[in-house]
Motif scaffolding. Structure first.
Motif, PDB file in Angstrom:
ATOM      1  N   ARG A 109       0.840  -1.202   0.000  1.00 53.03           N
ATOM      2  CA  ARG A 109       0.000   0.000   0.000  1.00 53.03           C
ATOM      3  C   ARG A 109       0.874   1.251   0.000  1.00 53.03           C
ATOM      4  O   ARG A 109       0.589   2.222  -0.706  1.00 53.03           O
ATOM      5  CB  ARG A 109      -0.888   0.010   1.249  1.00 53.03           C
ATOM      6  CG  ARG A 109      -1.698  -1.250   1.481  1.00 53.03           C
ATOM      7  CD  ARG A 109      -2.297  -1.238   2.884  1.00 53.03           C
ATOM      8  NE  ARG A 109      -2.788  -2.553   3.261  1.00 53.03           N
ATOM      9  CZ  ARG A 109      -3.220  -2.848   4.482  1.00 53.03           C
ATOM     10  NH1 ARG A 109      -3.214  -1.918   5.426  1.00 53.03           N
ATOM     11  NH2 ARG A 109      -3.655  -4.057   4.764  1.00 53.03           N
ATOM     12  N   ALA A 112       2.362   1.862  -3.424  1.00 52.92           N
ATOM     13  CA  ALA A 112       1.329   2.316  -4.355  1.00 52.92           C
ATOM     14  C   ALA A 112       0.981   3.780  -4.109  1.00 52.92           C
ATOM     15  O   ALA A 112       0.856   4.573  -5.046  1.00 52.92           O
ATOM     16  CB  ALA A 112       0.080   1.435  -4.223  1.00 52.92           C
ATOM     17  N   GLN A 113       0.829   4.158  -2.853  1.00 59.32           N
ATOM     18  CA  GLN A 113       0.499   5.546  -2.542  1.00 59.32           C
ATOM     19  C   GLN A 113       1.652   6.481  -2.864  1.00 59.32           C
ATOM     20  O   GLN A 113       1.437   7.605  -3.340  1.00 59.32           O
ATOM     21  CB  GLN A 113       0.096   5.655  -1.068  1.00 59.32           C
ATOM     22  CG  GLN A 113      -1.233   4.967  -0.776  1.00 59.32           C
ATOM     23  CD  GLN A 113      -1.637   5.038   0.674  1.00 59.32           C
ATOM     24  OE1 GLN A 113      -0.780   5.059   1.556  1.00 59.32           O
ATOM     25  NE2 GLN A 113      -2.930   5.056   0.936  1.00 59.32           N
ATOM     26  N   THR A 116       1.637   7.066  -6.593  1.00 63.26           N
ATOM     27  CA  THR A 116       0.557   7.998  -6.935  1.00 63.26           C
ATOM     28  C   THR A 116       0.955   9.432  -6.616  1.00 63.26           C
ATOM     29  O   THR A 116       0.754  10.348  -7.426  1.00 63.26           O
ATOM     30  CB  THR A 116      -0.732   7.628  -6.179  1.00 63.26           C
ATOM     31  OG1 THR A 116      -1.116   6.294  -6.520  1.00 63.26           O
ATOM     32  CG2 THR A 116      -1.863   8.577  -6.533  1.00 63.26           C
ATOM     33  N   THR A 132      -6.112   5.186  -6.924  1.00 66.14           N
ATOM     34  CA  THR A 132      -5.256   4.273  -6.164  1.00 66.14           C
ATOM     35  C   THR A 132      -6.137   3.178  -5.570  1.00 66.14           C
ATOM     36  O   THR A 132      -7.115   3.465  -4.874  1.00 66.14           O
ATOM     37  CB  THR A 132      -4.521   5.010  -5.034  1.00 66.14           C
ATOM     38  OG1 THR A 132      -3.843   6.137  -5.583  1.00 66.14           O
ATOM     39  CG2 THR A 132      -3.511   4.101  -4.365  1.00 66.14           C
ATOM     40  N   GLN A 142     -12.912   3.659  -3.857  1.00 65.18           N
ATOM     41  CA  GLN A 142     -12.166   3.126  -4.988  1.00 65.18           C
ATOM     42  C   GLN A 142     -13.111   2.700  -6.113  1.00 65.18           C
ATOM     43  O   GLN A 142     -12.857   2.970  -7.293  1.00 65.18           O
ATOM     44  CB  GLN A 142     -11.298   1.947  -4.525  1.00 65.18           C
ATOM     45  CG  GLN A 142     -10.263   2.363  -3.490  1.00 65.18           C
ATOM     46  CD  GLN A 142      -9.522   1.187  -2.889  1.00 65.18           C
ATOM     47  OE1 GLN A 142      -9.715   0.038  -3.291  1.00 65.18           O
ATOM     48  NE2 GLN A 142      -8.668   1.470  -1.915  1.00 65.18           N
ATOM     49  N   VAL A 154      -3.219   2.859 -10.058  1.00 64.11           N
ATOM     50  CA  VAL A 154      -2.083   2.339  -9.304  1.00 64.11           C
ATOM     51  C   VAL A 154      -2.661   1.398  -8.257  1.00 64.11           C
ATOM     52  O   VAL A 154      -3.504   1.811  -7.456  1.00 64.11           O
ATOM     53  CB  VAL A 154      -1.276   3.467  -8.632  1.00 64.11           C
ATOM     54  CG1 VAL A 154      -0.044   2.899  -7.946  1.00 64.11           C
ATOM     55  CG2 VAL A 154      -0.890   4.532  -9.642  1.00 64.11           C
ATOM     56  N   ALA A 155      -2.230   0.142  -8.247  1.00 62.34           N
ATOM     57  CA  ALA A 155      -2.929  -0.853  -7.442  1.00 62.34           C
ATOM     58  C   ALA A 155      -1.983  -1.868  -6.824  1.00 62.34           C
ATOM     59  O   ALA A 155      -0.896  -2.141  -7.344  1.00 62.34           O
ATOM     60  CB  ALA A 155      -3.954  -1.592  -8.310  1.00 62.34           C
TER      61      ALA A 155
END
Length: 470
Positions: A109, A112-113, A116, A132, A142, A154-155
């Protein structure tokens, strides 16, 4: 101090599969790449003047739409190496509801963040919508973002798979796919979800894979899904850069508690790694009771908690971040100059990625591993596997040598959350995992339980003697 060569190849790793078409010459500047004016203005406004080596190498081929296999030291700027081509080649198109046009997969996570956040200014300049998709938070927002339309998603693989199963997302229109930290996605068991995603994206699309190592699973992805890829490998691997100092501190078992506390109380931020969530929570409580501004980060905490803790650490409100391997990748903190392995990792890859949290973007830093004398052999073998020859020093709490290497100092002892001040327990081997207790539940608490039973037996014998003498 010894480091592997600058090839970026992990020690013992297989040869890199690559294409037959030669790579284009590296770029000297962003301007010569034909990037959109909006992107160039944003780069300039953010103070990004010249491309980093991985960007200079990868951008010309990625902007042409070629499949790409990238290797670069953590903190080397690879997010823009794949992000700018992805955004530039997607600009001007509009995604239908639930059907993104570009996909970036990341293992955690946090990563991914972070991706982003890094790409958001450029996406906004190109009027591209980003979503995200990660676990640990409500799916409602989401799903809504995907329903409204997002050109770039973005995952993390698990949450993306869940939304695909719920018909909240379709990958059939995705023509650019990026796998960031592919080796960790495989290590975490995400290979089936990654393969499923690659099977669903457009067959003729562009694929870019970035990985620190090429083990069997990653090599399988490269050979199966990348067509005639160009290979770019620059800089030493994460944590093995020349600007990183590696130290092994040999400590006396009962003294590890005090050593760890004094390091955490240093003037400046420090990231401390332990093996288990319970150990992280226990050490964090002790540090805060001792007056150290500490925070915990592990998979057992909610995503809002993890995000808040990271923000506090990045802005200095928390100075000691105590974490499991969830923080070993995807955590970027400017000017973090010390990483401490309270629990030494057993896997060389884990060491390399933990070490990669410091000395980012050309800065310098130190990695310290605490080892009891009896465990030096296994730690030495692990470090050899990582291509590291550290400086080995015997230390005790309160010593000047410990302070010289780590900046250690005595904590204030003033509790941060109320309650009594933190005190060192009589059994210094058992405050938390990594300081002498056992991981194995079958041992039932290790030395602390044995010590408690011995004390009870001694007290019973003393009471019997008193009764007889009376």
């Amino acid at each position: 101090m010894k480091h592997p060569d600058d090839s970026g190849i992990a020690p013992g790793g297989p040869a890199q599969p690559g294409g037959t078409t030669p790579a284009r010459p590296p770029a000297v500047s962003f301007a010569e790449l034909g990037l959109p004016a909006e992107v160039l203005r944003t780069l300039s406004g953010l103070g990004v003047r010249e491309p980093f080596p991985i960007q200079a190498a990868a951008l010309p081929d990625a902007l042409e739409g070629r499949d790409l296999l990238g290797r670069g030291r953590t903190g080397s700027g690879k997010t823009l190496a794949f992000g700018l081509p992805l955004l530039t080649r997607t600009a001007g198109r509009r995604a239908p509801s639930k059907q993104p046009l570009a996909l970036i997969l990341a293992p955690t996570r946090e990563l991914a963040q972070q991706v982003t956040e890094a790409l958001a200014p450029y996406a906004e300049a190109l009027r591209l919508r980003m979503a995200t998709v990660v676990g640990g938070v409500s799916t409602g927002r989401q799903v809504a973002a995907l329903r409204e339309g997002a050109e770039v998603v973005v995952a993390t693989p698990g949450r993306l798979h869940d939304l695909i199963e719920r018909n909240a997302c379709s990958l059939g229109r995705v023509r650019i796919t990026v796998l960031d930290e592919a080796d960790q996605m495989c290590d975490l068991g995400f290979l089936p979800q990654v393969v499923d995603a690659l099977e669903r994206v457009h067959r003729d699309g562009q694929r870019m894979l970035f990985s620190a190592t090429l083990d069997r699973d990653v090599e399988q992805l490269v050979r199966r899904y990348l067509h005639d890829p160009v290979v770019h490998s620059v800089d030493p691997s994460a944590g093995t850069a020349p600007t990183v100092e590696h130290h092994v501190l040999v400590v006396h078992g009962p003294d590890r508690y005090a050593v760890t506390t004094e390091i955490a109380a240093r003037d400046g931020r420090v990231l401390l790694f332990l093996d288990t969530k319970h150990a992280v929570d226990q050490l964090t409580r002790h540090l805060r009771a001792s007056g150290v501004h500490a925070g915990a980060l592990h998979s057992g905490r909610s995503q809002p908690q993890r995000t808040r803790t990271l923000e506090q650490f990045k802005h200095g409100r928390i100075t000691a971040l105590v974490a499991t391997n969830v923080a070993a990748r995807g955590l970027h903190v400017d000017d973090l100059d010390l990483v401490v392995n309270v629990d030494p990792p057993t896997d060389p890859k884990d060491y390399v990625h933990r070490a990669g949290r410091t000395a980012r973007a050309g800065e310098s830093g130190s990695v310290v591993t605490l080892v009891e004398g009896g465990r030096r052999g296994e730690t030495t073998r692990m470090l050899t596997g990582a291509g590291i020859e550290p400086t080995v020093t015997r230390v005790r709490s309160g010593e000047a040598e410990l302070s010289r290497i780590t900046g250690a100092r005595a904590p204030s002892g003033i509790p941060l959350d109320g309650g009594p001040a933190g005190t060192r327990p009589k059994n210094g081997n058992a405050p938390f995992r990594g300081l002498g207790t056992s991981k194995s539940p079958s041992r039932g608490g290790g030395s602390s339980r044995k010590a408690a039973e011995a004390r009870k037996l001694a007290e019973a014998r003393k009471a019997a003697r008193v009764r007889r003498s009376g």
